[in-house]
Write a protein that holds these residues in place. Structure first.
Motif, PDB file in Angstrom:
ATOM      1  N   LEU A 106       0.825  -1.205   0.000  1.00 40.30           N
ATOM      2  CA  LEU A 106       0.000   0.000   0.000  1.00 40.30           C
ATOM      3  C   LEU A 106       0.858   1.254   0.000  1.00 40.30           C
ATOM      4  O   LEU A 106       2.017   1.241   0.400  1.00 40.30           O
ATOM      5  CB  LEU A 106      -0.897   0.026   1.253  1.00 40.30           C
ATOM      6  N   LYS A 107       0.243   2.347  -0.439  1.00 43.17           N
ATOM      7  CA  LYS A 107       0.791   3.693  -0.254  1.00 43.17           C
ATOM      8  C   LYS A 107      -0.365   4.662  -0.403  1.00 43.17           C
ATOM      9  O   LYS A 107      -1.422   4.318  -0.962  1.00 43.17           O
ATOM     10  CB  LYS A 107       1.911   3.991  -1.251  1.00 43.17           C
ATOM     11  N   PRO A 108      -0.232   5.909   0.077  1.00 44.99           N
ATOM     12  CA  PRO A 108      -1.345   6.860  -0.035  1.00 44.99           C
ATOM     13  C   PRO A 108      -1.762   7.081  -1.489  1.00 44.99           C
ATOM     14  O   PRO A 108      -0.940   7.038  -2.414  1.00 44.99           O
ATOM     15  CB  PRO A 108      -0.769   8.141   0.583  1.00 44.99           C
ATOM     16  N   ALA A 109      -3.041   7.336  -1.693  1.00 45.15           N
ATOM     17  CA  ALA A 109      -3.599   7.423  -3.046  1.00 45.15           C
ATOM     18  C   ALA A 109      -2.931   8.495  -3.894  1.00 45.15           C
ATOM     19  O   ALA A 109      -2.819   8.338  -5.120  1.00 45.15           O
ATOM     20  CB  ALA A 109      -5.101   7.682  -2.967  1.00 45.15           C
ATOM     21  N   ASP A 110      -2.481   9.584  -3.288  1.00 39.76           N
ATOM     22  CA  ASP A 110      -1.851  10.654  -4.064  1.00 39.76           C
ATOM     23  C   ASP A 110      -0.569  10.204  -4.735  1.00 39.76           C
ATOM     24  O   ASP A 110      -0.062  10.907  -5.627  1.00 39.76           O
ATOM     25  CB  ASP A 110      -1.567  11.859  -3.157  1.00 39.76           C
ATOM     26  N   PHE A 111      -0.026   9.063  -4.354  1.00 37.21           N
ATOM     27  CA  PHE A 111       1.236   8.577  -4.925  1.00 37.21           C
ATOM     28  C   PHE A 111       1.055   7.340  -5.803  1.00 37.21           C
ATOM     29  O   PHE A 111       2.033   6.723  -6.205  1.00 37.21           O
ATOM     30  CB  PHE A 111       2.237   8.281  -3.798  1.00 37.21           C
ATOM     31  N   ALA A 113     -14.083  11.874   2.744  1.00 36.42           N
ATOM     32  CA  ALA A 113     -14.811  11.822   1.475  1.00 36.42           C
ATOM     33  C   ALA A 113     -13.869  11.993   0.290  1.00 36.42           C
ATOM     34  O   ALA A 113     -14.000  11.297  -0.729  1.00 36.42           O
ATOM     35  CB  ALA A 113     -15.891  12.902   1.459  1.00 36.42           C
ATOM     36  N   GLU A 114     -12.904  12.883   0.405  1.00 31.41           N
ATOM     37  CA  GLU A 114     -11.981  13.132  -0.707  1.00 31.41           C
ATOM     38  C   GLU A 114     -11.054  11.947  -0.932  1.00 31.41           C
ATOM     39  O   GLU A 114     -10.792  11.564  -2.096  1.00 31.41           O
ATOM     40  CB  GLU A 114     -11.182  14.409  -0.430  1.00 31.41           C
ATOM     41  N   GLU A 115     -10.548  11.354   0.148  1.00 26.24           N
ATOM     42  CA  GLU A 115      -9.651  10.209  -0.021  1.00 26.24           C
ATOM     43  C   GLU A 115     -10.414   8.988  -0.527  1.00 26.24           C
ATOM     44  O   GLU A 115      -9.883   8.202  -1.319  1.00 26.24           O
ATOM     45  CB  GLU A 115      -8.929   9.904   1.295  1.00 26.24           C
ATOM     46  N   HIS A 116     -11.651   8.834  -0.099  1.00 26.53           N
ATOM     47  CA  HIS A 116     -12.488   7.742  -0.617  1.00 26.53           C
ATOM     48  C   HIS A 116     -12.718   7.924  -2.109  1.00 26.53           C
ATOM     49  O   HIS A 116     -12.642   6.953  -2.889  1.00 26.53           O
ATOM     50  CB  HIS A 116     -13.817   7.712   0.135  1.00 26.53           C
ATOM     51  N   ALA A 117     -12.974   9.148  -2.539  1.00 27.06           N
ATOM     52  CA  ALA A 117     -13.197   9.416  -3.966  1.00 27.06           C
ATOM     53  C   ALA A 117     -11.964   9.060  -4.790  1.00 27.06           C
ATOM     54  O   ALA A 117     -12.076   8.551  -5.914  1.00 27.06           O
ATOM     55  CB  ALA A 117     -13.573  10.884  -4.166  1.00 27.06           C
ATOM     56  N   LEU A 132     -11.980   5.357  -5.320  1.00 24.69           N
ATOM     57  CA  LEU A 132     -12.972   4.955  -6.328  1.00 24.69           C
ATOM     58  C   LEU A 132     -12.450   5.201  -7.742  1.00 24.69           C
ATOM     59  O   LEU A 132     -12.782   4.456  -8.672  1.00 24.69           O
ATOM     60  CB  LEU A 132     -14.275   5.732  -6.114  1.00 24.69           C
ATOM     61  N   ALA A 133     -11.638   6.243  -7.903  1.00 29.14           N
ATOM     62  CA  ALA A 133     -11.117   6.584  -9.229  1.00 29.14           C
ATOM     63  C   ALA A 133      -9.814   5.873  -9.558  1.00 29.14           C
ATOM     64  O   ALA A 133      -9.299   5.997 -10.671  1.00 29.14           O
ATOM     65  CB  ALA A 133     -10.900   8.097  -9.311  1.00 29.14           C
ATOM     66  N   ALA A 134      -9.274   5.112  -8.607  1.00 31.57           N
ATOM     67  CA  ALA A 134      -7.960   4.496  -8.788  1.00 31.57           C
ATOM     68  C   ALA A 134      -8.013   3.327  -9.763  1.00 31.57           C
ATOM     69  O   ALA A 134      -9.072   2.743 -10.024  1.00 31.57           O
ATOM     70  CB  ALA A 134      -7.428   4.009  -7.441  1.00 31.57           C
ATOM     71  N   ARG A 135      -6.847   2.996 -10.303  1.00 34.01           N
ATOM     72  CA  ARG A 135      -6.715   1.826 -11.180  1.00 34.01           C
ATOM     73  C   ARG A 135      -6.984   0.545 -10.397  1.00 34.01           C
ATOM     74  O   ARG A 135      -6.790   0.479  -9.185  1.00 34.01           O
ATOM     75  CB  ARG A 135      -5.296   1.756 -11.742  1.00 34.01           C
ATOM     76  N   ASP A 136      -7.376  -0.487 -11.134  1.00 33.44           N
ATOM     77  CA  ASP A 136      -7.585  -1.801 -10.527  1.00 33.44           C
ATOM     78  C   ASP A 136      -6.308  -2.288  -9.856  1.00 33.44           C
ATOM     79  O   ASP A 136      -6.359  -2.990  -8.831  1.00 33.44           O
ATOM     80  CB  ASP A 136      -8.039  -2.798 -11.596  1.00 33.44           C
ATOM     81  N   LYS A 137      -5.148  -1.892 -10.367  1.00 35.70           N
ATOM     82  CA  LYS A 137      -3.866  -2.283  -9.781  1.00 35.70           C
ATOM     83  C   LYS A 137      -3.767  -1.828  -8.331  1.00 35.70           C
ATOM     84  O   LYS A 137      -3.171  -2.515  -7.490  1.00 35.70           O
ATOM     85  CB  LYS A 137      -2.718  -1.674 -10.592  1.00 35.70           C
ATOM     86  N   ASP A 138      -4.327  -0.665  -8.024  1.00 45.02           N
ATOM     87  CA  ASP A 138      -4.208  -0.096  -6.689  1.00 45.02           C
ATOM     88  C   ASP A 138      -5.414  -0.392  -5.804  1.00 45.02           C
ATOM     89  O   ASP A 138      -5.270  -0.592  -4.603  1.00 45.02           O
ATOM     90  CB  ASP A 138      -3.989   1.415  -6.788  1.00 45.02           C
ATOM     91  N   VAL A 139      -6.591  -0.380  -6.386  1.00 45.57           N
ATOM     92  CA  VAL A 139      -7.821  -0.693  -5.650  1.00 45.57           C
ATOM     93  C   VAL A 139      -8.669  -1.563  -6.566  1.00 45.57           C
ATOM     94  O   VAL A 139      -9.132  -1.099  -7.610  1.00 45.57           O
ATOM     95  CB  VAL A 139      -8.601   0.580  -5.259  1.00 45.57           C
TER      96      VAL A 139
END
Length: 627
Positions: free
Chosen positions: A479-484, A542-546, A549-556
């Protein structure tokens, strides 16, 4: 048998190689001790409530009192007046221990066995096959884990076939990364690594087995019996020790219970007392107040301590939940050299180097290296440089070895100890432990460090991702934070249950203690000095959840975005916003395993908190058990 406990969904038949007649007989013999476990867990929660009500910090024990469950006085334990264990030959050198489970989610036997092959071919001195924080609990993963270990330890032909294939793949990777193979003779390499197993903690119930009255049954007793009974003969015939890691121990009284369990199983199997060897993970701050007492309580079974990071930070946050002055900084600031972590590590190394009455010392295994060598060339180099520097620091500090979370890290970190060449650092001289009020205060020592919106985003993002991964069966996940996600210079880290625990603990702490943020954040309009509020948390959640939801299948995983991720979101939101802090994130995750109905999840979350806040009782049994 049927009168003692129930096994779920005909699993006794489908996992006959795990639920053997010998293992079931041992479970029956040890089942009465589960009542004592429940007493110890009730005492644990009672101490927590009493400290909060009295606003009383943790303290050292009275040296004139007896360690519960033993005839040893606290002062005697501190002075080394007890019989400890000799360190067996296969534990004398444990420069690198790898960790990870022996299976994958929903994996057929052959695919799951690949995990064991990677571990035993890795070149690690020992491998802790995890039954706890890194092992997913969906479906029958805990039983798959035990079945695969039995096949591997017995040298089953299917495992050997898998190992030969995996060895070729590992060498292909090593040729590209190191420019050389890492396995010369795969059969000989399989014999190199010491087999170790981590049982689940005393606070957990098993998902597949329960008492005949429908109440939950100890996951610790289950793991102990199913692993040791089914593997001890093969291990001993091969000249290997039977070695366990014991997690989440908080007090010497709990260690004494573990000692009673180990001795009872040895007696049942006709083995000499002390045959089973045990490392203890120092994951709880209360244990750090009782290190010598825990050593003494485990006696001839105890071989060493391990200093982890995430779990310990979580325990400090939880123990200080009542203290409005104790507020952790950003998680990345809390390294092993930070404040209370530095004190914790120092007390552990002094405890293991205090001799028992026979002049025996114990081992200190350093903490986890979570980096993985996957990313851009620059990112990997920076990550590996940090990993080596961390290992060098621990070796200088006195550790006899450390942990890595992925087999690829073994040949990167192990050379730190190879260059020194000494098998261990047993008996290295350090100042004796002292037990003053200043020593107690230092165990919660804070040092100036930032608390930022960026730090809060990282806490939220990884906590959400971890809850989602857990529900998918990935209890150990990269894992890593979504912004990265799209920045390959920032490496993924191998995270297990502890990473979720600490992130929610810190978020709860920031919110309910009114943490003041230390820097401006133009994106949210937060100014340095502003408090961390429920409104800010809700916005960031809410922003991190969004982003997930928009992340690639590789990440989520796309399939998780409408199933397990909404449940993870509901748990994180409830945990952080509720006024009473839950002791464990894992309780809420376990209650919602194997079901994807958000309405059911919300009902279970509410029920958990109402029960805990009203009665002080954790709901820990499998609510979906079908006998």
């Amino acid at each position: 048998m049927a009168k003692a406990f129930q096994i779920r969904d005909h699993l006794q038949e489908s996992y006959a190689e795990v639920y053997t007649a010998e293992a079931l007989a041992a479970l029956t013999a040890l089942a009465p001790l589960d009542a004592l476990r429940r007493e110890r867990m009730a005492e644990r929660l009672a101490r927590r409530r009493e400290r909060a009500a009295a606003r009383r910090p943790l303290a050292f024990l009275d040296p004139d009192t007896l360690i519960p469950g033993t005839t040893i006085r606290v002062g005697e334990a501190r002075a080394g007046e007890f019989d400890g264990s000799e360190i067996p030959p296969d534990l004398q050198r444990q420069w690198i221990q790898g960790t990870g489970p022996a299976t994958k989610p929903h994996a057929p036997v052959k695919a799951g066995l690949r995990n064991v092959a990677y571990a035993l071919l890795s070149g690690a001195d020992g491998w802790m096959f995890d039954g706890e924080d890194a092992l997913g609990q969906i479906s029958t993963m805990s039983l798959d884990n035990l079945r695969n270990l039995r096949l591997a330890i017995a040298g089953d032909p299917l495992f050997l076939t898998v190992a030969e294939q995996v060895a070729a793949e590992m060498n292909a990777w090593a040729e590209g990364f190191f420019g050389r193979p890492i396995i010369d003779d795969w059969r000989r390499q399989l014999d190199f690594t010491t087999r170790i197993f981590r049982c689940r903690g005393l606070h957990l119930d098993d998902r597949h087995l329960r008492h005949s009255d429908g109440s939950g049954f100890s996951a610790s007793i289950t793991d102990l019996c199913l692993y040791v009974v089914n593997n001890q003969a093969a291990l001993r015939v091969a000249g290997r020790s039977v070695v366990l890691y014991l997690p989440k121990i908080q007090t010497a009284g709990e260690a004494a219970l573990w000692n009673e369990l180990l001795s009872a199983l040895e007696s049942h199997l006709g083995l000499p007392d002390g045959t089973i060897k045990a490392y203890v993970l120092v994951e709880q701050i209360e244990a750090c107040f009782q290190l010598m007492e825990i050593r003494a309580a485990l006696g001839r079974h105890f071989v060493g301590y391990n200093t982890g990071r995430w779990d310990y930070i979580n325990s400090v946050a939880d123990a200080c939940a009542w203290d409005s002055a104790f507020i952790n900084p950003n998680i990345d600031a809390i390294t092993m050299t930070y404040g209370y972590m530095r004190i914790y590590e120092d007390r552990v190394r002094r405890a293991v180097n205090t001799p028992d009455r026979n002049g025996r010392f114990a081992l200190w295994q350093g903490g986890m290296e979570t980096n993985i060598p996957v990313g851009t060339e620059a990112g990997v180099k920076a990550g590996m440089d940090r990993a080596v520097a961390g290992a060098e620091r621990e070796q200088r500090a006195g550790a006899s070895g450390k942990w890595v979370a992925h087999w690829k890290m073994v040949h990167i970190v192990r050379p730190v100890w190879e260059r020194v060449g000494e098998a261990n650092q047993l008996g290295r001289e350090f100042p004796p432990l002292t037990y003053t009020p200043a020593d107690a205060a230092d165990l919660t020592l804070l040092e100036p460090s930032p608390r930022t919106v960026r730090g809060a985003r990282d806490l939220i993002s990884v906590a959400l991702q971890y809850g989602n991964a857990f529900a998918q069966g990935q209890q150990a996940a990269a894992l890593k934070p979504a912004d990265f996600f799209l920045d390959d210079d920032v490496l993924y880290l191998m995270e297990d249950m502890a990473t979720g625990e600490i992130r929610l603990s810190i978020l709860w702490e920031w919110l309910h203690k009114g943490a003041r943020l230390s820097a401006d954040d133009p994106e949210t309009g937060v100014r340095a000095g502003d408090p961390f509020t429920a409104e800010l948390f809700t916005r960031l959640l809410a922003e991190e959840h969004a982003k997930l939801l928009a992340a690639r299948d590789k990440d989520v995983y796309d399939a998780s975005k409408g199933t397990t991720l909404p449940i993870a979101l509901a748990i994180v939101e409830a945990y952080v916003l509720r006024p009473e802090k839950a002791p464990w994130y894992i309780d809420l995750l376990n209650l919602n395993l194997n079901q994807h109905d958000l309405a059911v999840a919300r009902d279970r979350i509410t029920r958990f908190f109402e029960t805990f806040e009203r009665d002080g009782i954790r709901i820990t049994e499998n609510l979906d058990f079908e006998s």
